[in-house]
Design a protein around this motif. Structure first.
Motif, short mmCIF file in Angstrom:
data_model
loop_
_atom_site.label_atom_id
_atom_site.label_comp_id
_atom_site.label_asym_id
_atom_site.label_seq_id
_atom_site.Cartn_x
_atom_site.Cartn_y
_atom_site.Cartn_z
N LEU A 259 0.82 -1.21 0.00
CA LEU A 259 0.00 0.00 0.00
C LEU A 259 0.86 1.26 0.00
O LEU A 259 0.60 2.21 -0.75
CB LEU A 259 -0.92 -0.01 1.22
CG LEU A 259 -1.90 1.16 1.34
CD1 LEU A 259 -2.85 1.18 0.14
CD2 LEU A 259 -2.68 1.07 2.64
N ILE B 143 0.89 4.18 -2.89
CA ILE B 143 0.62 5.58 -2.54
C ILE B 143 1.76 6.48 -3.03
O ILE B 143 1.53 7.55 -3.62
CB ILE B 143 0.41 5.74 -1.02
CG1 ILE B 143 -0.90 5.06 -0.59
CG2 ILE B 143 0.39 7.22 -0.63
CD1 ILE B 143 -1.10 5.02 0.91
N ALA C 156 -3.83 4.68 -8.12
CA ALA C 156 -4.81 5.02 -7.09
C ALA C 156 -5.89 3.94 -7.01
O ALA C 156 -6.35 3.58 -5.92
CB ALA C 156 -5.44 6.38 -7.39
N THR D 200 1.61 6.87 -6.80
CA THR D 200 0.54 7.80 -7.17
C THR D 200 0.97 9.24 -6.97
O THR D 200 0.73 10.10 -7.83
CB THR D 200 -0.73 7.51 -6.35
OG1 THR D 200 -1.11 6.14 -6.51
CG2 THR D 200 -1.88 8.40 -6.79
N CYS E 202 -4.55 1.16 -5.07
CA CYS E 202 -4.54 1.50 -3.64
C CYS E 202 -5.88 1.17 -2.99
O CYS E 202 -5.94 0.54 -1.93
CB CYS E 202 -4.25 2.99 -3.46
SG CYS E 202 -2.55 3.48 -3.72
#
Length: 220
Positions: free
Chosen positions: A62, A66, A94, A69, A97
């Protein structure tokens, strides 16, 4: 001897680009190797919790998505020429995510759950359509870049390897039923997913480098 040394190290513009590319690829390889060795060491410490549901590796996945992104978005903000493609890439990371947080959104949005994330790539595609004249040019530039090669390699790891080889029935057919079957499946799936996400992160860094050093007059 001096003339030979000078001529050997003297590089043309194309040779200089190749050397820079090989240098970056060497760095990317080192990062991937460090990730594998890091997982090895973390497994020694965290044992079976390393690949557990909502465990260490999933949190690393994760965090990697992030960061990817954010890099895509920040690069897009700074570079108008590459913005349509960068927004599209940011929307895809995203989306991933949100997909990684499916258990959380199952509780927050029980009906829609994580599926609202489809709005991200749809919005990015709409923006690309409004910039379609520029989008086509930038897209082909991206497809011809190392950034795309890294992204495509990530897709190969994520789908044929992590999702298919990490599929429980396949593993059970190959090694038979064992009490450790679930952990073996998660070891294969989660470690390969992490490798894929790290490649996407490297792709975002590469795309940022491309946008910084190869922007044309249209992007200024």
């Amino acid at each position: 001897m001096k003339n030979f040394t000078t001529s050997f190290f003297k590089q043309s513009a194309s040779e200089h680009r190749v050397v820079l590319k090989l240098t970056r690829q060497g760095f990317y390889f080192t990062v991937l190797l460090a990730v594998v060795l890091g997982l090895w060491r973390l497994s020694d410490y965290y044992k079976t919790d390393t690949f557990a549901e909502n465990g260490l590796v999933e949190n690393l996945q994760l965090a990697t998505l992030i960061l990817s992104t954010l890099i895509f978005l920040l690069t897009a903000i700074k570079n108008a020429f590459y913005r349509p493609v960068l927004f599209l890439l940011a929307s895809l990371t995203a989306f991933c995510c949100i997909r990684e947080l499916d258990s959380l959104f199952d509780k927050i949005l029980p009906i829609v759950s994580w599926k609202f994330a489809f709005l991200f790539p749809l919005a990015a595609l709409f923006y690309a359509f409004t910039k379609r004249k520029n989008f086509r040019k930038v897209l082909f530039h991206f497809l011809d870049s190392t950034a795309f090669d890294l992204m495509f390699t990530a897709m190969i790891i994520f789908i044929p390897l992590a999702q298919c080889i990490g599929h429980r029935p396949l593993i059970e057919s190959a090694i038979g039923h064992t009490n450790h079957l679930s952990y073996i499946r998660r070891l294969i799936e989660e470690s390969m997913e992490l490798m894929a996400y790290v490649l996407i992160l490297l792709s975002s860094i590469e795309m940022g480098w491309i946008a910084t050093h190869f922007s044309t007059k249209e992007g200024k």
